[in-house]
Design a protein around this motif. Structure first.
Motif, PDB file in Angstrom:
ATOM      1  N   SER A 136       0.829  -1.199   0.000  1.00 36.61           N
ATOM      2  CA  SER A 136       0.000   0.000   0.000  1.00 36.61           C
ATOM      3  C   SER A 136       0.868   1.257   0.000  1.00 36.61           C
ATOM      4  CB  SER A 136      -0.931   0.023   1.214  1.00 36.61           C
ATOM      5  OG  SER A 136      -1.755  -1.117   1.241  1.00 36.61           O
ATOM      6  N   CYS A 138       0.987   5.580   0.730  1.00 37.16           N
ATOM      7  CA  CYS A 138       0.414   6.747   1.381  1.00 37.16           C
ATOM      8  C   CYS A 138       1.079   7.994   0.795  1.00 37.16           C
ATOM      9  CB  CYS A 138       0.639   6.697   2.894  1.00 37.16           C
ATOM     10  SG  CYS A 138      -0.036   8.107   3.804  1.00 37.16           S
ATOM     11  N   SER A 236       7.840   1.300   5.418  1.00 35.16           N
ATOM     12  CA  SER A 236       7.531   0.867   6.779  1.00 35.16           C
ATOM     13  C   SER A 236       7.969  -0.584   6.920  1.00 35.16           C
ATOM     14  CB  SER A 236       6.028   1.010   7.039  1.00 35.16           C
ATOM     15  OG  SER A 236       5.702   0.569   8.337  1.00 35.16           O
ATOM     16  N   THR A 239       6.201  -2.653  12.178  1.00 38.58           N
ATOM     17  CA  THR A 239       5.521  -1.941  13.258  1.00 38.58           C
ATOM     18  C   THR A 239       4.973  -2.991  14.208  1.00 38.58           C
ATOM     19  OG1 THR A 239       4.884  -0.121  11.786  1.00 38.58           O
ATOM     20  CG2 THR A 239       3.675  -0.331  13.859  1.00 38.58           C
ATOM     21  N   LYS A 252      -0.714   2.314  16.273  1.00 36.08           N
ATOM     22  CA  LYS A 252      -1.302   3.382  15.458  1.00 36.08           C
ATOM     23  C   LYS A 252      -0.654   4.717  15.770  1.00 36.08           C
ATOM     24  CE  LYS A 252      -5.941   5.248  14.478  1.00 36.08           C
ATOM     25  NZ  LYS A 252      -7.384   5.082  14.837  1.00 36.08           N
ATOM     26  N   LYS A 255       3.045   4.714  14.376  1.00 39.09           N
ATOM     27  CA  LYS A 255       3.126   4.802  12.922  1.00 39.09           C
ATOM     28  C   LYS A 255       2.689   6.175  12.435  1.00 39.09           C
ATOM     29  CE  LYS A 255       2.675   1.830   8.933  1.00 39.09           C
ATOM     30  NZ  LYS A 255       2.276   0.490   8.447  1.00 39.09           N
ATOM     31  N   THR A 272       4.082   0.374   2.448  1.00 41.04           N
ATOM     32  CA  THR A 272       4.081  -0.642   3.490  1.00 41.04           C
ATOM     33  C   THR A 272       3.620  -1.963   2.902  1.00 41.04           C
ATOM     34  OG1 THR A 272       3.375  -1.090   5.785  1.00 41.04           O
ATOM     35  CG2 THR A 272       1.712  -0.232   4.277  1.00 41.04           C
ATOM     36  N   ASN A 274       1.879  -5.785   4.084  1.00 44.99           N
ATOM     37  CA  ASN A 274       1.223  -6.504   5.175  1.00 44.99           C
ATOM     38  C   ASN A 274       0.570  -7.779   4.688  1.00 44.99           C
ATOM     39  OD1 ASN A 274       0.576  -3.307   5.870  1.00 44.99           O
ATOM     40  ND2 ASN A 274       1.320  -4.493   7.605  1.00 44.99           N
ATOM     41  N   ASN A 285      -3.440   1.059   8.711  1.00 46.15           N
ATOM     42  CA  ASN A 285      -2.950   1.656   7.468  1.00 46.15           C
ATOM     43  C   ASN A 285      -4.052   2.389   6.716  1.00 46.15           C
ATOM     44  OD1 ASN A 285      -0.359   0.702   7.933  1.00 46.15           O
ATOM     45  ND2 ASN A 285      -0.684  -1.176   6.769  1.00 46.15           N
ATOM     46  N   TYR A 290      -3.281   4.953   3.716  1.00 44.45           N
ATOM     47  CA  TYR A 290      -2.655   4.034   2.763  1.00 44.45           C
ATOM     48  C   TYR A 290      -3.715   3.446   1.837  1.00 44.45           C
ATOM     49  CZ  TYR A 290       1.922   3.779   5.098  1.00 44.45           C
ATOM     50  OH  TYR A 290       3.157   4.056   5.603  1.00 44.45           O
TER      51      TYR A 290
END
Length: 305
Positions: A136, A138, A236, A239, A252, A255, A272, A274, A285, A290
């Motif tokens: 993703s 951002c 990222s 996390t 949260k 990040k 990122t 995931n 996210n 994101y």
């Protein structure tokens, strides 16, 4: 057109990095990081497929260093988009499988783009489809949600505050890694190995890596690690929060703070990665802004045959 498959040399760093990034704008890495990883990670290898003097494909591979079960290995295969459908990827994967089998790897996990072409390529070679992960993006040039208020007893610092003694951050990393969704059960990474392979990465940005600490004793309880490439892009890398502190919005918070630091530093885009089953982090996210831009899939195959 001549195809040569050979091992990575330090002088290949720039060309190998370009091949890794070709067609993947989300991949945040640098020639220095590529060379450094291969020089410092004893389990990591790289093969290059060179066609007519240019790097056409790259394979990174090795045995899993922290697998709780022996005989498991990994590989990622990257073929430059305009060099595909010429047999390059197949030849490189064959060479990678032979190299891993020679090192005692019996079960191979290959990560590839989640596309129809990759699916056809993998299934034709006897691979079984595994887990899906989302990539993703951002946009850091646009608005970000405000950094949430810290829960009572939690304070924010950065990894730069722990340069003299990062061992407490290692402990958070180890605990978080145990709970990561995945196909393998991984053992705990030792401190010296963690220092060499993670903490001292040339692209790990300690100033942008936010660390949440318990205000009572200053002990880290969560972090949001950031890697950067010097070109305005942020990755990222991990996390996580210690188990006893989960459910309070600390990941949260960390990040969000890290992304705000990145935007203030002039970075333009954050990426990122995931696991599709990691619903809590996917929700964080989405709240941060994101949006999915790509996906990857893990493919598995036994090499014993």
């Amino acid at each position: 057109m001549t195809l040569t498959i050979r091992a990575f040399r330090t002088s290949d760093a720039e060309a190998a990095c370009a091949a890794l990034r070709a067609g993947r704008p989300y991949l945040v890495t640098t020639p220095a990081a590529v060379a450094w990883q291969l020089a410092t990670h004893p389990h990591l290898r790289m093969l290059l497929a060179v066609r007519d003097g240019a790097v056409a494909a790259v394979a990174r591979y090795g045995p899993y260093p922290d697998s709780a079960s022996p005989g498991y290995g990994f590989a990622t295969l990257h073929v430059v988009p305009d060099r595909r459908r010429r047999g390059t990827g197949g030849a490189l994967l064959d060479a990678t499988e032979r190299a891993l089998a020679a090192e005692g790897v019996r079960h191979l996990h290959v990560r590839a783009d989640h596309t129809a072409a990759a699916h056809a390529f993998a299934t034709a070679r006897g691979y079984r489809a595994g887990r899906i992960a989302h990539v993703s993006r951002c946009d850091l040039t646009g608005p970000l949600p405000p950094v949430p208020a810290a829960p009572p007893g939690i304070e924010l610092r950065t990894a730069a505050d722990f340069l003299d003694d990062p061992r407490p951050i290692h402990q958070v990393d180890v605990e978080g890694t145990r709970d990561e969704p995945g196909d393998l059960q991984l053992g705990d990474q030792g401190y010296e190995s963690w220092l060499a392979e993670i903490w001292h990465r040339p692209d790990l940005d300690h100033r942008l890596t936010t660390v949440a600490v318990d205000a009572a004793d200053g002990r880290p309880v969560a972090f949001a690690a950031a890697q950067t490439d010097g070109e305005g892009r942020y990755w990222s890398s991990f996390t996580t929060t210690r188990g006893a502190y989960r459910g309070r919005g600390i990941a949260k918070l960390a990040k969000a703070d890290s992304l705000h630091r990145a935007r203030a530093a002039g970075l333009g885009a954050a990426y990122t990665h995931n696991d599709a089953a990691n619903a809590p982090m996917l929700a964080v996210n989405a709240w941060l802004g994101y949006r999915r831009c790509a996906a990857e899939r893990t493919w598995t195959r036994d090499l014993t045959g």
